[in-house]
Design a protein around this motif. Structure first.
Motif, short mmCIF file in Angstrom:
data_model
loop_
_atom_site.label_atom_id
_atom_site.label_comp_id
_atom_site.label_asym_id
_atom_site.label_seq_id
_atom_site.Cartn_x
_atom_site.Cartn_y
_atom_site.Cartn_z
N LEU A 1 0.83 -1.21 0.00
CA LEU A 1 0.00 0.00 0.00
C LEU A 1 0.86 1.26 0.00
CD1 LEU A 1 -2.94 -0.97 2.42
CD2 LEU A 1 -3.00 -0.66 -0.07
N ALA A 2 1.97 1.20 0.77
CA ALA A 2 2.86 2.35 0.81
C ALA A 2 3.50 2.55 -0.57
CB ALA A 2 3.94 2.14 1.87
N GLU B 1 1.77 6.73 -6.81
CA GLU B 1 0.77 7.74 -7.14
C GLU B 1 1.38 9.15 -7.02
OE1 GLU B 1 -2.73 7.63 -4.71
OE2 GLU B 1 -3.77 9.12 -5.93
N THR B 2 2.08 9.40 -5.91
CA THR B 2 2.63 10.73 -5.68
C THR B 2 3.66 11.12 -6.76
OG1 THR B 2 2.48 10.18 -3.34
CG2 THR B 2 3.59 12.23 -3.89
N THR B 3 4.62 10.22 -6.99
CA THR B 3 5.64 10.58 -8.00
C THR B 3 5.02 10.69 -9.39
OG1 THR B 3 6.25 8.26 -7.91
CG2 THR B 3 7.87 9.83 -7.05
N ALA B 4 4.08 9.76 -9.70
CA ALA B 4 3.46 9.80 -11.03
C ALA B 4 2.76 11.14 -11.27
CB ALA B 4 2.47 8.66 -11.20
N LEU B 5 1.99 11.58 -10.28
CA LEU B 5 1.26 12.84 -10.46
C LEU B 5 2.22 14.03 -10.56
CD1 LEU B 5 -1.84 12.25 -8.13
CD2 LEU B 5 -1.77 12.26 -10.63
N ASN C 1 -6.48 -0.36 -8.19
CA ASN C 1 -7.44 0.09 -9.20
C ASN C 1 -7.73 1.58 -9.07
OD1 ASN C 1 -8.39 -1.33 -11.30
ND2 ASN C 1 -9.81 -2.59 -10.07
N GLU C 2 -7.89 2.00 -7.80
CA GLU C 2 -8.18 3.40 -7.53
C GLU C 2 -7.05 4.28 -8.11
OE1 GLU C 2 -9.71 3.98 -3.38
OE2 GLU C 2 -8.12 5.51 -3.40
N VAL C 3 -5.80 3.83 -7.82
CA VAL C 3 -4.64 4.59 -8.33
C VAL C 3 -4.63 4.61 -9.86
CG1 VAL C 3 -2.11 4.65 -8.44
CG2 VAL C 3 -3.25 4.18 -6.26
N ARG C 4 -4.94 3.46 -10.44
CA ARG C 4 -4.92 3.38 -11.91
C ARG C 4 -5.94 4.35 -12.51
NH1 ARG C 4 -7.79 0.76 -15.53
NH2 ARG C 4 -8.85 -0.45 -13.93
N VAL C 5 -7.17 4.33 -11.94
CA VAL C 5 -8.20 5.23 -12.47
C VAL C 5 -7.76 6.69 -12.29
CG1 VAL C 5 -10.55 6.07 -12.11
CG2 VAL C 5 -10.09 3.61 -12.15
N ARG C 6 -7.20 7.00 -11.14
CA ARG C 6 -6.80 8.38 -10.89
C ARG C 6 -5.70 8.81 -11.88
NH1 ARG C 6 -5.98 9.45 -4.72
NH2 ARG C 6 -8.18 8.93 -4.64
N LEU C 7 -4.72 7.89 -12.08
CA LEU C 7 -3.63 8.24 -13.01
C LEU C 7 -4.16 8.38 -14.45
CD1 LEU C 7 -0.49 6.20 -11.86
CD2 LEU C 7 -1.22 8.52 -11.25
N GLU C 8 -5.08 7.50 -14.81
CA GLU C 8 -5.64 7.61 -16.18
C GLU C 8 -6.38 8.92 -16.35
OE1 GLU C 8 -6.24 2.88 -17.37
OE2 GLU C 8 -7.96 4.09 -16.73
N ASP C 9 -7.18 9.30 -15.38
CA ASP C 9 -7.91 10.58 -15.47
C ASP C 9 -6.94 11.75 -15.55
OD1 ASP C 9 -10.20 9.16 -15.39
OD2 ASP C 9 -10.77 9.70 -13.31
#
Ligand code: DAH
Length: 341
Positions: free
Chosen positions: A4-5, A11-15, A64-72
């Motif tokens: 999870l970490a 997520e943080t670095t990707a954004l 999944n949540e991260v994937r959707v967020r990154l795709e958006d």
């Protein structure tokens, strides 16, 4: 690090990287890196098999949540970068429609062409056909068929440009006369024109290359009066209604009787000036009744058919009309003759 970490860090670095991406190429590299089939997120999902069974739904849901967020976020950032690229392109290609236009350079017909066009238009109006003939001509059409005696000096090599014993550059457009009479049956009414060549000493008024117009009318009952009337109408149209004509006896092998014709100078109308060397007249060309030998030669009965012909040079008319003092200039490609007014 627990999964999870790891997801949170991805997520943080990707954004953060996505916000910094400012070209479509960088964006595409980012997509492959995070969301591609061998990307980092997929890597996490692949590793799920080694997790304890109770953690899997939690980690799966979070992934999944991260994937959707990154795709958006990716779609939104791509839209921004595309819009910026389009704006930059529009800016770079901006047209200043208030700039003055660039006018195309206007050309115009050569003075010789303009005079020829006028001559053609007048004879067309008088019902004549406009024809031409070859510039490289046979001895037969240039001389022999035109009733030249065997020892006529014009046929001399000194005066003409021979290509072979039997072919030469035509010395006059009269060379086309017998060609026409062999092809057509009376009534024949036409002019024919073009370039002619003579071995001349080059001077202001003589060139090896110049231009002539010949005219021919053959029918029953044609007289010298028709010739005078036609030339008179022609000159009044070309130089104005006050123009007068003069005929003087002359000799040409192909006409009998023959004459040369002049018209009153269009500058001084006959009073005498520099243009006409003080005589009031401008010599124009030759003419006459088609010689019976020529009619017979093409199979016409001179007792039934008569005809007249004339010929004149175009270059000197154009010289007078446009105030050009040297005949050689017509053939020298001087662009000033061709540029707009
Ligand atoms: N061919 C003559 C020359 O070049 C001009 C000429 C005279 C033409 C009489 C004719 C004619 O058709 O009938 O000087």
């Amino acid at each position: 690090m627990d999964t999870l970490a790891e997801l949170a860090q991805i997520e943080t670095t990707a954004l953060a990287e996505l916000r910094a991406a400012d070209t479509l190429d960088v964006l595409e590299a980012w997509r492959v890196d995070y969301l591609g089939r061998k990307g980092r997120l997929t890597g996490v999902l692949r590793g799920m098999g080694s997790l304890p069974a109770e953690e899997r739904p939690v980690v799966g849901g979070r992934a999944n949540e991260v994937r959707v967020r990154l795709e958006d976020a990716f779609a939104a950032r791509r839209a921004e970068v595309e819009a910026a690229a389009e704006t930059a392109q529009l800016e770079a290609e901006r047209l200043d429609v208030t700039l003055p236009g660039r006018a195309p350079r206007m050309g115009r017909a050569h003075p010789l062409t303009r005079v020829l066009d006028e001559v053609k238009a007048i004879f067309l109006g008088l019902g004549f056909d406009i024809l031409d003939g070859p510039e490289v001509e046979t001895f037969y059409y240039n001389f022999a068929s035109l009733n030249y005696p065997e020892d006529h000096p014009a046929m001399d090599e000194q005066d003409s440009f021979y290509l072979t014993d039997d072919t030469l550059l035509r010395t006059h457009t009269t060379a086309t006369q017998v060609r026409i009479l062999q092809e057509r049956t009376p009534p024949v009414r036409c002019i024919y024109y073009g370039r002619v060549h003579r071995r001349e000493q080059l001077t202001l008024r003589h060139s090896h290359t110049f231009h002539q117009v010949d005219g021919l009318l053959v029918d029953e009952g044609v007289t010298f009066a028709d010739l005078k009337g036609t030339l008179d109408a022609f000159f009044k149209e070309l130089f104005g209604p006050q123009t007068q004509m003069r005929f003087r006896a002359d000799f040409f092998p192909f006409t009998e009787p023959s004459a040369d014709f002049s018209f009153t100078c269009f500058e001084c109308h006959g009073a005498g000036c520099r243009l006409c060397s003080g005589t009031g007249w401008v010599e124009f060309g030759g003419c006459g009744m088609v010689h019976p030998n020529i009619l017979r030669h093409v199979g016409l009965d001179p007792e039934r058919y008569t005809g007249w012909a004339f010929g004149f040079g175009v270059d000197r008319v154009a010289m007078r009309r446009y105030g050009v003092g040297d005949i050689r200039l017509w053939m020298e490609n001087d662009m000033r003759f061709l540029t707009g007014v």
